[in-house]
Every structure is written in C-alpha cells, then in structure tokens.
Design a protein around this motif. Structure first.
Motif, mmCIF file in Angstrom:
data_model
loop_
_atom_site.group_PDB
_atom_site.id
_atom_site.type_symbol
_atom_site.label_atom_id
_atom_site.label_comp_id
_atom_site.label_asym_id
_atom_site.label_seq_id
_atom_site.Cartn_x
_atom_site.Cartn_y
_atom_site.Cartn_z
ATOM 1 N N VAL A 53 1.068 -1.129 0.086
ATOM 2 C CA VAL A 53 0.038 -0.081 -0.141
ATOM 3 C C VAL A 53 0.919 1.323 0.021
ATOM 4 O O VAL A 53 0.484 2.235 -0.769
ATOM 5 C CB VAL A 53 -0.883 0.094 1.056
ATOM 6 C CG1 VAL A 53 -1.592 1.322 1.499
ATOM 7 C CG2 VAL A 53 -1.975 -0.989 1.065
ATOM 8 N N PHE A 54 2.112 1.105 0.843
ATOM 9 C CA PHE A 54 2.948 2.344 1.001
ATOM 10 C C PHE A 54 3.607 2.637 -0.626
ATOM 11 O O PHE A 54 3.588 3.568 -1.206
ATOM 12 C CB PHE A 54 4.003 2.059 2.028
ATOM 13 C CG PHE A 54 5.149 3.020 1.982
ATOM 14 C CD1 PHE A 54 4.788 4.413 2.540
ATOM 15 C CD2 PHE A 54 6.368 2.880 1.361
ATOM 16 C CE1 PHE A 54 5.505 5.274 2.521
ATOM 17 C CE2 PHE A 54 7.286 3.745 1.382
ATOM 18 C CZ PHE A 54 6.916 5.126 1.921
ATOM 19 N N ILE A 55 3.951 1.577 -1.172
ATOM 20 C CA ILE A 55 4.637 1.572 -2.363
ATOM 21 C C ILE A 55 3.786 2.086 -3.492
ATOM 22 O O ILE A 55 4.112 3.023 -4.381
ATOM 23 C CB ILE A 55 4.984 0.257 -2.932
ATOM 24 C CG1 ILE A 55 6.141 -0.269 -2.182
ATOM 25 C CG2 ILE A 55 5.441 0.213 -4.540
ATOM 26 C CD1 ILE A 55 6.632 -1.732 -2.350
ATOM 27 N N ILE A 56 2.526 1.791 -3.588
ATOM 28 C CA ILE A 56 1.463 2.354 -4.456
ATOM 29 C C ILE A 56 1.125 3.685 -4.315
ATOM 30 O O ILE A 56 1.334 4.567 -5.065
ATOM 31 C CB ILE A 56 -0.068 1.362 -4.303
ATOM 32 C CG1 ILE A 56 0.164 -0.090 -4.697
ATOM 33 C CG2 ILE A 56 -1.032 2.040 -5.068
ATOM 34 C CD1 ILE A 56 -0.868 -0.780 -4.373
ATOM 35 N N ALA A 93 0.656 -5.541 -8.216
ATOM 36 C CA ALA A 93 0.743 -6.970 -8.407
ATOM 37 C C ALA A 93 0.875 -7.804 -7.232
ATOM 38 O O ALA A 93 0.517 -8.862 -6.913
ATOM 39 C CB ALA A 93 1.562 -7.183 -9.541
ATOM 40 N N TYR A 94 1.895 -7.237 -6.401
ATOM 41 C CA TYR A 94 2.154 -8.080 -5.213
ATOM 42 C C TYR A 94 1.045 -7.955 -4.486
ATOM 43 O O TYR A 94 1.009 -9.145 -3.604
ATOM 44 C CB TYR A 94 3.605 -7.760 -4.721
ATOM 45 C CG TYR A 94 4.243 -8.401 -3.818
ATOM 46 C CD1 TYR A 94 4.494 -9.734 -4.013
ATOM 47 C CD2 TYR A 94 4.822 -8.044 -2.520
ATOM 48 C CE1 TYR A 94 4.923 -10.711 -3.059
ATOM 49 C CE2 TYR A 94 5.452 -8.693 -1.602
ATOM 50 C CZ TYR A 94 5.571 -10.073 -2.081
ATOM 51 O OH TYR A 94 6.225 -10.878 -0.957
ATOM 52 N N LEU A 95 0.583 -6.937 -4.095
ATOM 53 C CA LEU A 95 -0.573 -6.966 -3.186
ATOM 54 C C LEU A 95 -1.712 -8.098 -3.561
ATOM 55 O O LEU A 95 -2.130 -8.581 -2.822
ATOM 56 C CB LEU A 95 -1.246 -5.506 -3.386
ATOM 57 C CG LEU A 95 -2.537 -5.362 -2.218
ATOM 58 C CD1 LEU A 95 -2.366 -3.753 -1.967
ATOM 59 C CD2 LEU A 95 -3.731 -5.592 -2.946
ATOM 60 N N ALA A 299 9.824 0.700 -3.482
ATOM 61 C CA ALA A 299 9.623 1.671 -2.401
ATOM 62 C C ALA A 299 11.004 2.740 -2.176
ATOM 63 O O ALA A 299 10.823 3.942 -1.839
ATOM 64 C CB ALA A 299 9.344 1.125 -0.864
ATOM 65 N N LEU A 300 12.153 2.093 -2.231
ATOM 66 C CA LEU A 300 13.241 3.151 -2.274
ATOM 67 C C LEU A 300 13.418 3.869 -3.537
ATOM 68 O O LEU A 300 14.200 4.836 -3.482
ATOM 69 C CB LEU A 300 14.367 2.174 -1.935
ATOM 70 C CG LEU A 300 14.289 1.293 -0.597
ATOM 71 C CD1 LEU A 300 15.509 0.506 -0.346
ATOM 72 C CD2 LEU A 300 14.395 2.551 0.553
#
Length: 374
Positions: A53-56, A93-95, A299-300
């Motif tokens: 969720v943070f990445i999105i 996709a990973y979620l 995320a990075l």
C-alpha cells in the motif's frame, strides 16, 4: 503410439484449468505442508501488504507530481515516470499476489497461478530494466556532453517501449508453455509450476542487467573525475572538484548498493533452488522474505531517484497541501518551510543540491562537473 506436438499442447493447456494441478506440484516440491496454507494471512504477509500500500501511494504521488509540473516534462523524467509506474504496478501486482496466496493458493487453477506470479514478475522486470534505461541515458548524456539533443526524445520512447515489450515477453513465457506441468522433476521449489531452466535464464538476465548498471555508473564517475581536474587548476578549485567527486561517489554507492542489497538475496536463493537436486525447506521458507526484500526496492526507488530533487519535493508538498502554484503551502495552519524558504536559504540549498538535480532533470549547464544520478 507417439503423441504429436499439437496433441501435447492441447494436453498441456488443458491442465491449465485443472484444480488439482497446483496441489500436485506443491505437494511434490514439499511446500504443501500442514498449516502452511491455512485460512488467513500470516504476520509477514500482513506486513508485506502494508508495504505494498505504501509503495502504491508513494509512487502514485511521485507520478502525479512528474505529470503535473512542466519542469519535469523532459526525457530523463519520462524515464523516471516509467520507473515510477513500473514500481506502482509492482506494488499492485504483489498486493494481489498476497491476497491470492495462503489458503487460496491450492484453490487456483494453473492459469490463475501463472497470472498471479506473472504479474509480479512482469512489473518487477520492467522496474529493473527502467533502472538500466536510466543508467544508459545518463551515460550517453555524459559521453556526448549534451543535455538536450533532437534524438533524445525518441531514444526515451524506445527505452520505454523496449522495456515493457521485453518484460511482457519474458514474463509470459511460462503461461505460453515454458513451465514444468507434466514434468515434475524439473520444477522449482520456490515456484512449483516454473521450470528451473526458465528461472536460471531469468537470473542470468538480471545479473547481466546488474553488471551493466554497475559498469555504466563506474564509467560515469571515472569520466566526471577525469574531466574535473584540468591542467593548472588551483588548490581551492581542486578541493571543490574533489568534494563534488566524493558527493557523486556517495550517490553512486547509494544507487548501486540499494539495488544490490534488495535483489542479491533473491538471486542467491533462486540459484540455490535451481542447483538443488533435493527438496530444500530452507529455500522454500526464505522465498517470501527475499521476494519482499526485492519489492522494497520499489519503495526506495522514488526516494533515490526523485525525492532528492528540490523541485520534486516542492511539487509533492503542494500536492499534499492542495496548494496552487505561487501560494505558500499550509498544512493544518502551518506554513511548510520546504516551499517558503528565504532567498539566501534557496541559494544555499541550490548549491548543495546542484550535484543531485542537473542530470536527473536533463536541464542545466553543460558541464561535466555539475552532474548527478538522482
């Protein structure tokens, strides 16, 4: 009687809708252990969901900022936008992958299993090749010493198109037939429907990309260091040039080190899986964690490649505070200092960030010493 190729393909694709195929493969590789695929999400899966969720949200914010600010409508930022979109889709996709895992895994048909795993694979591959495209573009810019050129826009489109075409092709090979359905002996332990040969080819491609990125950035650093010290340079100027070279080296270390740190454990585990001739519970147990670490690279990436740019930070602050251009951004009644610094502070920050903005935005003076990688 020999079975023809067409008949074999029909038999193979017919297994794609067999609900028992996934259970058969997981049982053969030793992953179908009691309690492993029970209902509900385990603790690490919940943590990975939060990270997704943070990445999105993070990448969506950066992508909107790039599209919204006309300063970022440059070829280099087009590549950064492609990287951001790749990472955003990787998070999605990973979620979905996590939500379809656990007890849902053994309920999937092979078709849905390939779609679940292929979505993650395609988006992560696109992200990795976006990093390579950015490294190539920066290297070409340094070699030609031109931040603006007529062919740069077309080269950027070529990079983006090739990135997604190759990622889709590579990620679709298992569902197109390069899998181990009907041949359990060549199945991977980590991904029980994938052939070990396919995984080995993918690892070799990713290692090649990693080596190419490292080589390109080392060449950029060496070129900057060489061109920074012309004959007759004073000690004061030499000191400044050395500081810039050290700052660039630090940036390079962060860029390359982060990529290696996030992906190398997954490469190692996959290589051990391919080389193993027996079932390995250790490899199977480490798979989720290594993939999660590789996902953390998504995320990075926004932090490393975009948020070090002051204009980008200002745009994001204005988006978060719902502030129009020209107005002082206020959040909860507090003026945000990032967008309201004094002229003296802005001049100081500009000097400090010069190494971190010029090449990434594709703007600025055509000087080999005023460059950066973020």
């Amino acid at each position: 009687m020999n079975v023809g190729l067409g008949e074999r393909l029909r038999l193979n694709f017919g297994d794609y809708y067999n609900n028992e195929t996934v259970s058969l493969h997981y049982n053969f590789t030793g992953k179908l252990t009691p309690g492993r695929y029970k209902a509900g999400l385990r603790v690490h899966a919940v943590i990975f969901l939060i990270v997704c969720v943070f990445i999105i949200l993070e990448n969506l914010l950066v992508f909107i900022a790039i599209r919204k600010n006309s300063k970022f409508h440059t070829p280099m930022f087009d590549l950064l936008a492609n990287l951001t979109m790749s990472d955003l889709l990787a998070g999605v996709a990973y979620l979905i992958n996590i939500l379809l895992s656990g007890a849902n895994t053994v309920k999937l048909t092979p078709l849905w299993w390939f779609l679940r795993e292929g979505g993650v694979f395609i988006t992560l591959t696109a992200s990795v090749f976006s990093l390579l495209a950015i490294a190539v573009e920066r290297h070409v810019t340094m070699v030609r010493m031109q931040l603006h050129s007529t062919d740069k826009k077309w080269r950027t489109r070529l990079f983006v198109g090739a990135d997604w075409i190759f990622s889709l092709f590579l990620g679709s090979l298992p569902i197109l037939g390069w899998n181990c359905i009907g041949n359990l002996r060549v199945c991977s332990t980590m991904m029980p429907l994938y052939s070990k040969k396919y995984i080995l080819v993918c690892i070799l491609i990713f290692i090649f990309v990693l080596c190419a990125i490292v080589i390109l950035y080392v060449r950029i650093y060496l070129k900057v260091k060489t061109n920074s010290l012309p004959i007759g340079t004073s000690r004061t100027t030499m000191s400044k040039k050395c500081q810039k070279s050290q700052a660039l080296l630090k940036t390079l270390t962060i860029v390359v080190g982060t990529f290696i740190g996030c992906w190398l454990p997954l490469f190692i585990v996959l290589l051990l899986d391919v080389a193993s001739t027996t079932r390995s519970d250790w490899v199977s147990n480490m798979a989720d964690y290594c993939l999660g670490l590789a996902m953390s690279n998504s995320a990075l990436n926004p932090v490393i490649y975009t948020l070090t740019n002051r204009d980008m930070r200002q745009t994001i602050v204005r988006l978060l505070c719902l502030t129009k251009v020209g107005e002082q951004p206020r959040c909860c009644g507090v003026i945000i200092s990032e967008c309201s610094s004094t002229q003296q502070d802005r001049s100081s920050m500009h000097r400090n960030e010069l190494l971190h903005t010029t090449l990434s935005s594709g703007n600025g003076p055509q000087s080999p010493t005023r460059i950066s990688l973020v």
